[in-house]
Design a protein around this motif. Structure first.
Motif, short mmCIF file in Angstrom:
data_model
loop_
_atom_site.label_atom_id
_atom_site.label_comp_id
_atom_site.label_asym_id
_atom_site.label_seq_id
_atom_site.Cartn_x
_atom_site.Cartn_y
_atom_site.Cartn_z
N LEU A 151 0.80 -1.22 0.00
CA LEU A 151 0.00 0.00 0.00
C LEU A 151 0.84 1.27 0.00
O LEU A 151 0.27 2.38 0.08
CB LEU A 151 -0.92 0.01 1.23
CG LEU A 151 -1.94 -1.13 1.31
CD1 LEU A 151 -2.73 -1.03 2.60
CD2 LEU A 151 -2.87 -1.12 0.11
N GLU A 152 2.15 1.16 -0.10
CA GLU A 152 2.99 2.36 -0.04
C GLU A 152 2.66 3.33 -1.17
O GLU A 152 2.54 4.54 -0.96
CB GLU A 152 4.47 1.96 -0.09
CG GLU A 152 5.41 3.16 -0.03
CD GLU A 152 6.86 2.75 -0.14
OE1 GLU A 152 7.73 3.63 -0.01
OE2 GLU A 152 7.12 1.55 -0.38
N THR A 153 2.52 2.79 -2.38
CA THR A 153 2.24 3.66 -3.53
C THR A 153 0.91 4.38 -3.36
O THR A 153 0.79 5.58 -3.64
CB THR A 153 2.22 2.82 -4.81
OG1 THR A 153 3.49 2.20 -4.97
CG2 THR A 153 1.94 3.70 -6.02
N ASP A 204 -5.31 6.74 3.84
CA ASP A 204 -5.88 8.06 4.14
C ASP A 204 -5.58 8.99 2.97
O ASP A 204 -4.46 9.48 2.82
CB ASP A 204 -5.28 8.59 5.44
CG ASP A 204 -5.79 9.99 5.76
OD1 ASP A 204 -6.87 10.35 5.25
OD2 ASP A 204 -5.10 10.71 6.51
N ARG A 205 -6.59 9.25 2.14
CA ARG A 205 -6.43 10.14 1.01
C ARG A 205 -7.06 11.51 1.26
O ARG A 205 -6.93 12.41 0.43
CB ARG A 205 -7.05 9.53 -0.25
CG ARG A 205 -6.41 8.21 -0.67
CD ARG A 205 -7.01 7.67 -1.96
NE ARG A 205 -6.83 8.59 -3.07
CZ ARG A 205 -7.82 9.31 -3.60
NH1 ARG A 205 -9.06 9.21 -3.12
NH2 ARG A 205 -7.59 10.12 -4.61
N GLU A 206 -7.74 11.68 2.40
CA GLU A 206 -8.35 12.97 2.70
C GLU A 206 -7.50 13.79 3.67
O GLU A 206 -7.91 14.89 4.07
CB GLU A 206 -9.75 12.77 3.29
CG GLU A 206 -9.79 11.83 4.49
CD GLU A 206 -11.19 11.68 5.05
OE1 GLU A 206 -11.95 12.66 4.97
OE2 GLU A 206 -11.51 10.61 5.56
N PRO A 253 -6.06 5.48 12.12
CA PRO A 253 -4.96 4.52 12.26
C PRO A 253 -3.94 4.69 11.13
O PRO A 253 -4.26 5.18 10.04
CB PRO A 253 -5.65 3.16 12.19
CG PRO A 253 -7.09 3.43 12.48
CD PRO A 253 -7.37 4.80 11.98
N GLU A 254 -2.72 4.30 11.41
CA GLU A 254 -1.68 4.36 10.39
C GLU A 254 -1.96 3.36 9.27
O GLU A 254 -2.53 2.29 9.49
CB GLU A 254 -0.31 4.07 11.01
CG GLU A 254 0.15 5.13 12.01
CD GLU A 254 1.55 4.84 12.51
OE1 GLU A 254 2.13 3.82 12.06
OE2 GLU A 254 2.05 5.61 13.34
N THR A 255 -1.53 3.73 8.07
CA THR A 255 -1.74 2.86 6.91
C THR A 255 -0.85 1.64 7.02
O THR A 255 0.37 1.77 7.18
CB THR A 255 -1.43 3.61 5.62
OG1 THR A 255 -2.27 4.76 5.52
CG2 THR A 255 -1.67 2.71 4.41
#
Length: 658
Positions: free
Chosen positions: A152-154, A384-386, A394-396
């Motif tokens: 999910l880093e990208t 989290d894109r907002e 929570p952290e991704t």
């Protein structure tokens, strides 16, 4: 005194019956004109039916075999010169494997700097293996599962995302022995200006090394030919999502239109609110291979293959742009492309002379339904894109684990456009409640079953659909038979006045509640979805109204309805209303519920729901019970007995009063 003797009477006068009975009417013969008109009408109806059947049959066969101008209309055994035809690379008996590769976009340096990327960006595969082994064109509903771990880093760092940021490629490999063992060359439909995504990790590695030379070995030639008709499908769908930090942006409130235009193959989050277009991972894929093994005429096939390379309308690349064009935007339609995507040249040794003879084979057509999933088959990415405040979400995580469900079926050609047509109308509310999403999922599975997609081995939605269709047909017949039945009633004998009154009242209330629920006369024009209910209610009211003076038989029927049955009527009313007033009894499930519980009734529908549960439904049930036996029609003897009472008015006596 005169003795008066009683006069003798004849026996025939004692038994004289003044009622002559029913005189049989003489059957009238049908006139010759009517007989001729009836015969002509039957003949015309028969001809029209035959014409409609032929038209439907021609349309069906035109969709199943849409390229009649290309076919040789011969079997392989009937062909004398194989150099004049094009045979299938994979026939109905040939077994083959399906290799799937899952690609995930990588974070390019330019993405890290500016947050923007073009359609050519870095990617890496996270899975590549055979998912179906030894299947044929005749196999259907073959299922398998693959566990994926998606980095999910990208997606957490890139500003924009596309539906092709996670994609799957499918390559068909015939099992040996096959015609592919005799390949000498091949040509593909892809023009030089169209760039397609990579299919296999080996092809990706050669491209990264700059090796663009033609294949030298037989294995390289076979792999290149197989990749020429392989396909790529996105595994991301962009949908709205609820805010993770409990806010709603002004931009989202203003943008209420559709997120994307119709028919877009590549969708992006660029320029859209983050809460409206959030990436969801698609966990279900429906793979089809067209069940086509007809023989093509070589001259017609070659002409179509060359035109497919030149004509952008035929190959579907009109939206791919200019210059180096994005091959992902090319729409693949079997009706346009046929089996002309890859032309494979063979040299097959003759069994009699042992000399090699040149032949040509066509590749099978692979297809992935772009809407083969429901709302429960999509999982939102935990990113989290907002840009919520730090610590509020929570952290991704580094990886996202999903189970990818794949289904394979050999499919006839007419099911492909049907799948596209039915899938284009699928719109899901991914922010809805779990119960509503479950209902939408069941609806999606039912619709997709129409074009041959079965979501799982244990899924029996097709049988449920058949039973539902039978029930709908019976309801339709029952509803339409009510009109001639009630229209032809000339008397209310045998009709429960109490039952008709309760049914009419419940129908009227149901119509009013339907207008209330649909906000008729408040938002737009009034709705008439339940106008038929109003018609039935008005008709039943007319039956019970005293517009026409009742006959003696009708009055007797009305008296017998309540005579000696008052306790039974009161008991039915009390029992039914008590049943509906006890919520736990009314809502008791006969079969254990699976899945989420139904949503609570919203505040604006509390009152109409209560009226429906506590008044309308009990009235309707009681009306139906009172109309069932014991029915006044069964208690009244329709043989009329005439007696003289008072001024010799005829009175009808029930059997109980004799």
């Amino acid at each position: 005194m005169m003795l008066v003797l009683p006069m003798a009477t004849s026996h025939r006068y004692e038994k004289l019956d003044i009622d002559p009975g029913t005189v049989p009417s003489r059957r009238r013969r049908m006139s010759g004109c009517k007989c001729m008109l009836l015969a002509v009408g039957i003949l015309i109806s028969l001809l029209v039916s035959i014409g409609i059947a032929k038209f439907v049959s021609s349309v069906f066969h035109g969709l199943r075999e849409p390229h009649n101008s290309l076919y040789e209309n011969k079997t392989l055994a009937e062909v004398k010169n194989m150099a004049n035809v094009v045979r299938p690379l994979v026939d109905r008996d040939q077994k083959f494997d399906i290799v799937a590769t899952v690609w995930v976009r990588t974070l390019d340096p330019r993405d890290d700097a500016s947050g923007r990327y073009g359609w050519m960006h870095g990617e890496d595969h996270i899975f590549s293996d055979t998912v179906f082994r030894g299947v044929t064109l005749m196999d259907e509903h073959v299922h398998t599962k693959v566990n994926l771990s998606i980095p999910l880093e990208t997606f957490s760092k890139a500003e924009t995302s596309e539906n092709f940021d996670i994609r799957a490629t499918f390559k068909l490999i015939p099992q040996s022995p096959s015609l592919l063992d005799y390949i000498t060359n091949f040509t593909t439909w892809v023009p030089a200006t169209v760039v397609l995504p990579d299919i296999s990790p080996e092809a990706r590695a050669r491209k990264m090394k700059g090796e663009f030379s033609p294949p030298e070995s037989l294995d390289e030639l076979q792999n290149a030919a197989l990749e020429s008709f392989a396909i790529s499908a996105p595994l991301i769908d962009l949908h709205p999502i609820k805010s993770a930090c409990g806010r709603k942006t002004q931009q989202e409130e203003e943008d209420n239109g559709p997120a994307f235009g119709t028919g877009e193959l590549v969708t992006s989050t660029k320029g859209k609110p983050p809460l409206k277009v959030h990436p969801h991972v698609v966990t279900k894929t429906d793979l089809r291979v067209v069940r086509m093994d007809k023989i093509y005429n070589k001259k017609a096939y070659d002409a179509h293959h060359k035109q497919l390379r030149r004509d952008d309308v035929m190959n579907g690349c009109t939206r791919a742009g200019g210059g180096l064009r994005d091959g992902r935007r090319c729409s693949r339609q079997f009706l346009n492309r046929a089996n002309c995507e890859a032309r494979i040249e063979l040299e097959i040794p003759d069994e009699k002379t042992s000399t090699s003879r040149k032949q040509v084979a066509y590749a099978p057509f692979l297809f992935v339904n772009s809407r083969s999933w429901g709302p429960l088959d999509m999982i939102p990415m935990p990113v989290d894109r907002e840009h919520c405040p730090e610590g509020s979400v929570p952290e991704t995580p580094q990886f996202m684990s999903v189970t990818w469900n794949l289904a394979y079926s050999g499919s006839t050609a007419e099911k492909l456009p049907l799948a596209d047509f039915l899938g284009a109308a699928n719109t899901y509310n991914t922010t809805d409640t779990e119960f509503n999403k479950l209902k939408a999922q069941q609806s999606a599975e039912t619709i997709q079953r129409l074009h041959g997609h079965k979501h799982s081995i244990d899924n029996h939605i097709g049988r449920v659909f058949i039973f539902e269709m039978i029930a709908m047909i019976l309801d339709f017949i029952h509803f339409n038979l009510q009109f001639p039945y009630w229209y032809t009633r000339s008397t209310t004998v045998g009709i429960s006045i109490i039952g008709s009154s309760l049914t009419a009242l419940s129908s009227s209330l149901f119509f009013a509640l339907d207008l209330w629920n649909q906000k008729a006369f408040r938002e737009g024009t009034p709705l008439f979805s339940s106008s038929s209910t109003l018609v039935v209610a008005v008709f039943l009211h007319l039956l019970t109204a005293s517009v026409i003076l009742p006959s003696h038989l009708e009055r007797a029927s009305a008296r017998l309805e309540t005579k000696g049955r008052k306790r039974w009527i009161i008991g039915i009313l009390v029992g039914v209303f008590s049943f509906y007033f006890v919520d736990t009894v009314r809502n008791f499930p006969l079969v254990s519920r699976i899945g989420p519980a139904p949503d609570p009734v919203s505040a604006e529908f509390v009152t109409p729901t209560a009226i429906s549960n506590y008044i309308v439904n009990p009235l309707f049930i009681c009306g139906g019970i009172f109309q069932e036996p014991p029915n006044p029609l069964l208690n009244v003897d329709c043989n009329v007995r005439l007696t003289k009472i008072g001024d010799a008015y005829p009175t009808i006596l029930a059997k109980e009063e004799w």
